[in-house]
Design a protein around this motif. Structure first.
Motif, PDB file in Angstrom:
ATOM      1  N   ARG A 163      24.130  57.123  12.772  1.00 58.35           N
ATOM      2  CA  ARG A 163      23.579  56.903  14.107  1.00 58.35           C
ATOM      3  C   ARG A 163      23.955  58.095  14.995  1.00 58.35           C
ATOM      4  O   ARG A 163      25.102  58.532  14.999  1.00 58.35           O
ATOM      5  CB  ARG A 163      24.138  55.624  14.726  1.00 58.35           C
ATOM      6  CG  ARG A 163      24.242  54.445  13.770  1.00 58.35           C
ATOM      7  CD  ARG A 163      22.900  53.828  13.412  1.00 58.35           C
ATOM      8  NE  ARG A 163      23.071  52.717  12.483  1.00 58.35           N
ATOM      9  CZ  ARG A 163      22.105  51.903  12.113  1.00 58.35           C
ATOM     10  NH1 ARG A 163      20.878  52.060  12.590  1.00 58.35           N
ATOM     11  NH2 ARG A 163      22.338  50.920  11.243  1.00 58.35           N
ATOM     12  N   THR A 218      23.637  59.381  19.000  1.00 56.65           N
ATOM     13  CA  THR A 218      23.242  59.166  20.386  1.00 56.65           C
ATOM     14  C   THR A 218      22.877  60.494  21.030  1.00 56.65           C
ATOM     15  O   THR A 218      23.479  61.527  20.733  1.00 56.65           O
ATOM     16  CB  THR A 218      24.371  58.522  21.205  1.00 56.65           C
ATOM     17  OG1 THR A 218      25.555  59.338  21.097  1.00 56.65           O
ATOM     18  CG2 THR A 218      24.680  57.121  20.717  1.00 56.65           C
ATOM     19  N   LEU A 271      19.112  56.388  20.691  1.00 51.98           N
ATOM     20  CA  LEU A 271      19.983  56.362  19.528  1.00 51.98           C
ATOM     21  C   LEU A 271      19.076  56.495  18.304  1.00 51.98           C
ATOM     22  O   LEU A 271      18.211  55.656  18.069  1.00 51.98           O
ATOM     23  CB  LEU A 271      20.782  55.065  19.484  1.00 51.98           C
ATOM     24  CG  LEU A 271      21.877  54.928  18.432  1.00 51.98           C
ATOM     25  CD1 LEU A 271      22.945  53.942  18.919  1.00 51.98           C
ATOM     26  CD2 LEU A 271      21.327  54.463  17.092  1.00 51.98           C
ATOM     27  N   SER A 323      18.507  56.675  14.235  1.00 53.52           N
ATOM     28  CA  SER A 323      19.129  56.176  13.011  1.00 53.52           C
ATOM     29  C   SER A 323      18.582  56.918  11.798  1.00 53.52           C
ATOM     30  O   SER A 323      17.392  57.258  11.745  1.00 53.52           O
ATOM     31  CB  SER A 323      18.880  54.677  12.849  1.00 53.52           C
ATOM     32  OG  SER A 323      19.466  53.949  13.904  1.00 53.52           O
TER      33      SER A 323
END
Length: 371
Positions: free
Chosen positions: A183, A185, A192, A194
């Protein structure tokens, strides 16, 4: 901190003025038997790594040679699963350094690898075989380094997926406890992203999730069911349930106000409590984590932080009896560590333990690790 901007931006603006500070000389220490635990803190501006021996009674003492010198502009550190290696990205020269941690807590440089960009975060996979590095830029990228049996780093010729946002100038990384997903940010773009990870070090984007403005330093519950992100401009935490396919859905009641500008997340080993420092607001918020991931405040939260500081990161003693507050900035210039007692209900109480000086400057971002 320049409220409400993240201090990594401040680091970049003030780097030239602070580079002259340097790591401070270490104090003499009496030889002790090998320790089980060390608290490591990096200084963005002083090019240093502080290592503190963590005693069974919660006391902290500097290890011989601490602070140790490294590259400039450290915005995150990562420890190997065996707790014997440390990986340090430094923005100043676009490289990542690997260190061995010996039984006395001293750091020994294994090697330094250039990554072709500004590394703002890095995380080791749970199997200890790869290091994923977030490179800031427009757009940012995710690079992979192999970790050799000695702990040294080796470049890998793997595609570098872009971070799915216009900018990842202050991107920060975390890896799910089961090692299947990365993940990232993006502080400026409030998302965010992934990625699904493969055993050979590959990373494939599986989508982005919106979060409140200014997300930093995502953290997990130990069982890997829930993920929480500090949202600095949102003055709260975004909570997410992690599904089997890696997708995320908000936990009930998310986002959760913290009473200040949150600056990182840590959960207790049993996964029942969560703590977050408020850099602006100078306090530490404490929550109960419910079975559905919902957070409710523990009585008395948020608890006052030390006067004249900005609470930067928190760490829990392995026994769970003490919490350490590591400031990001202080009127004392070098980063200080303050110890709190953890009550039976999870609340915090001040102690009479002396404040410990790390000797490093500006501990911004996820730059704290407890082995």
């Amino acid at each position: 901190m320049h409220p409400p901007r993240f201090l990594s931006v401040l680091t970049a603006l003030s780097a030239a003025a602070l580079m002259s500070v340097g790591a401070l000389p270490s104090s003499s220490a009496v030889a002790e038997p090998p320790a089980k635990h060390f608290l490591i803190t990096a200084g963005d501006a002083s090019m240093g790594l502080s290592v503190m021996r963590v005693h069974d009674d919660g006391a902290l003492t500097p290890t011989p040679g601490s602070p140790f010198r490294t590259g400039f502009g450290i915005l995150g550190i990562s420890v190997s699963p065996d707790k014997k290696k440390l990986y340090v990205p430094h923005v100043g020269d676009g490289a990542v350094s690997a260190f061995r941690i010996d039984d006395a807590g001293s750091l020994h440089l294994l090697n330094t690898v250039a990554v072709g960009g500004a590394p703002t975060g890095a995380r080791v996979t749970p199997d200890g075989k790869h290091l994923y590095v977030v490179l800031g830029g427009f757009p940012g990228q995710v690079a992979t380094l192999a970790i050799t049996p000695s702990g040294a780093l080796r470049p890998l010729n793997r595609p570098r997926p872009a971070i799915g946002t216009p900018s990842s100038a202050v991107g920060m990384a975390s890896i799910d406890p089961d090692g299947r997903f990365l993940r990232v940010t993006s502080y400026i773009s409030t998302t965010l992203t992934s990625y699904a990870l493969s055993p050979n070090g590959g990373a494939r984007s599986i989508g982005t999730t919106p979060v409140a403005f200014g997300p930093v330093a995502p953290g997990y519950t130990p069982d890997g069911r829930f993920l929480y992100s500090s949202d600095e401009f949102g003055f709260g935490l975004s909570g997410f349930r992690i599904h089997a396919d890696g997708s995320l859905t908000p936990t009930p009641g998310s986002p959760y106000p913290t009473g200040g500008v949150p600056h990182g997340v840590i959960t207790s080993p049993d996964g029942k409590r969560l703590y977050v420092p408020n850099a602006v607001g100078t306090s530490i918020a404490a929550y109960r984590i419910h079975p559905d991931g919902r957070l409710t405040r523990i009585a008395g939260s948020p608890y006052p932080g030390p006067a004249g500081t900005l609470c930067g990161q928190v760490a829990l003693h392995p026994s769970g009896k003490w919490l350490y507050d590591i400031d990001v900035l202080t009127v004392g210039i070098t980063t200080r560590i303050t110890t709190y007692r953890v009550r039976a209900d999870g609340g915090l109480a001040p102690t009479n333990r002396p404040v410990v000086d790390t000797g490093v400057v500006m501990s911004d971002g996820p730059v704290v690790a407890l082995t």
